[in-house]
Design an enzyme around this catalytic site. Sequence first.
Site, mmCIF file in Angstrom:
data_model
loop_
_atom_site.group_PDB
_atom_site.id
_atom_site.type_symbol
_atom_site.label_atom_id
_atom_site.label_comp_id
_atom_site.label_asym_id
_atom_site.label_seq_id
_atom_site.Cartn_x
_atom_site.Cartn_y
_atom_site.Cartn_z
ATOM 1 C CG LEU A 92 -71.204 1.375 -32.711
ATOM 2 C CD1 LEU A 92 -72.107 0.525 -33.587
ATOM 3 C CD2 LEU A 92 -69.853 0.686 -32.506
ATOM 4 C CG HIS A 108 -83.917 0.578 -28.813
ATOM 5 N ND1 HIS A 108 -82.843 0.904 -28.024
ATOM 6 C CD2 HIS A 108 -84.971 1.262 -28.326
ATOM 7 C CE1 HIS A 108 -83.233 1.776 -27.093
ATOM 8 N NE2 HIS A 108 -84.522 2.015 -27.262
ATOM 9 C CD GLN A 172 -93.735 -11.000 -29.403
ATOM 10 O OE1 GLN A 172 -93.749 -10.930 -30.626
ATOM 11 N NE2 GLN A 172 -94.398 -11.927 -28.732
ATOM 12 C CD GLU A 173 -85.251 -7.768 -27.257
ATOM 13 O OE1 GLU A 173 -84.087 -8.117 -27.510
ATOM 14 O OE2 GLU A 173 -85.522 -6.952 -26.360
HETATM 15 C C1 GAR Z 1 -82.005 -6.849 -25.567
HETATM 16 O O1 GAR Z 1 -83.202 -6.649 -24.858
HETATM 17 C C2 GAR Z 1 -81.795 -5.742 -26.582
HETATM 18 O O2 GAR Z 1 -82.995 -5.298 -27.138
HETATM 19 C C3 GAR Z 1 -81.152 -4.686 -25.732
HETATM 20 O O3 GAR Z 1 -80.266 -5.396 -24.910
HETATM 21 C C4 GAR Z 1 -80.816 -6.686 -24.646
HETATM 22 C C5 GAR Z 1 -79.741 -7.719 -24.894
HETATM 23 O O4 GAR Z 1 -80.197 -9.003 -24.498
HETATM 24 N N1 GAR Z 1 -80.458 -3.711 -26.533
HETATM 25 C C6 GAR Z 1 -80.314 -2.446 -26.162
HETATM 26 O O5 GAR Z 1 -80.748 -1.988 -25.142
HETATM 27 C C7 GAR Z 1 -79.571 -1.581 -27.165
HETATM 28 N N2 GAR Z 1 -79.516 -0.224 -26.726
HETATM 29 P P1 GAR Z 1 -79.399 -10.299 -24.951
HETATM 30 O O6 GAR Z 1 -77.923 -10.084 -24.611
HETATM 31 O O7 GAR Z 1 -79.985 -11.400 -24.112
HETATM 32 O O8 GAR Z 1 -79.616 -10.499 -26.411
#
Ligand code: GAR
Length: 209
Positions: A92, A108, A172-173
């Site tokens: 961005l 991230h 975990q996310e």
């Molecule tokens: C996730 O693992 C997130 O942490 C990563 O993309 C994935 C999206 O998964 N983000 C990055 O790499 C940002 N630079 P999702 O579409 O299943 O939520």
Amino acid sequence: PCRIAVLISGNGSNLQALIDRFQNEQHVQIAVVVSNKADAFGLERARRAGIPTKVVPNRSFDTREAFDAALMAAIDQHEVNLVVLAGFMRILTPGFVQHYSGRMLNIHPSLLPKYQGLNTHQRALDAGDKVHGVTVHFVTEELDGGPPVLQATVPVLEKDTADALAERVHVQEHLIYPLAVDWFARGRLAMRDDGCTLDGTLLPPTGRA
Ligand code: GAR
């Protein structure tokens, strides 16, 4: 409620975690899901949940500034308090980041400040790390560099692969991103002078006349 815009580029599993967490809650409303890719599966997840969607294809714009201006217009039309980047794979511009200063979170897949950028799981494996993880942070002009809000760790196992590790990180996310959004929506979390506080106040939405 705290109105949020979720920005995606792909699968949208983090979007799904947010939908599941907040669909029966009054204090957070996903006002719009915006994708730079028309075929992002996350758009389908949003439609199934009855959430408005918008595609702003980056390829239709000659410059990053023009793309970000269109993105900003799409978001601000919905008067949101928070922008949530959930696998949004575009860098961005400073103007865009400043517009949402203190009102934009990113997730991230690494323990920042380690492994900014791409291929984080493979890089953690290559480095022989025993612990890997994920970070939610406020977005500032420094790429993957804004104040961290919350991290979760996962163990790196013997004979791990990047895919297996990514899958463990994803679990975990899906726990920590809804938690961080919940804190923000309750006014408990704010960005202050390049740091965070857990005793914040809710900023008004952008895009008001
Ligand atoms: C996730 O693992 C997130 O942490 C990563 O993309 C994935 C999206 O998964 N983000 C990055 O790499 C940002 N630079 P999702 O579409 O299943 O939520």
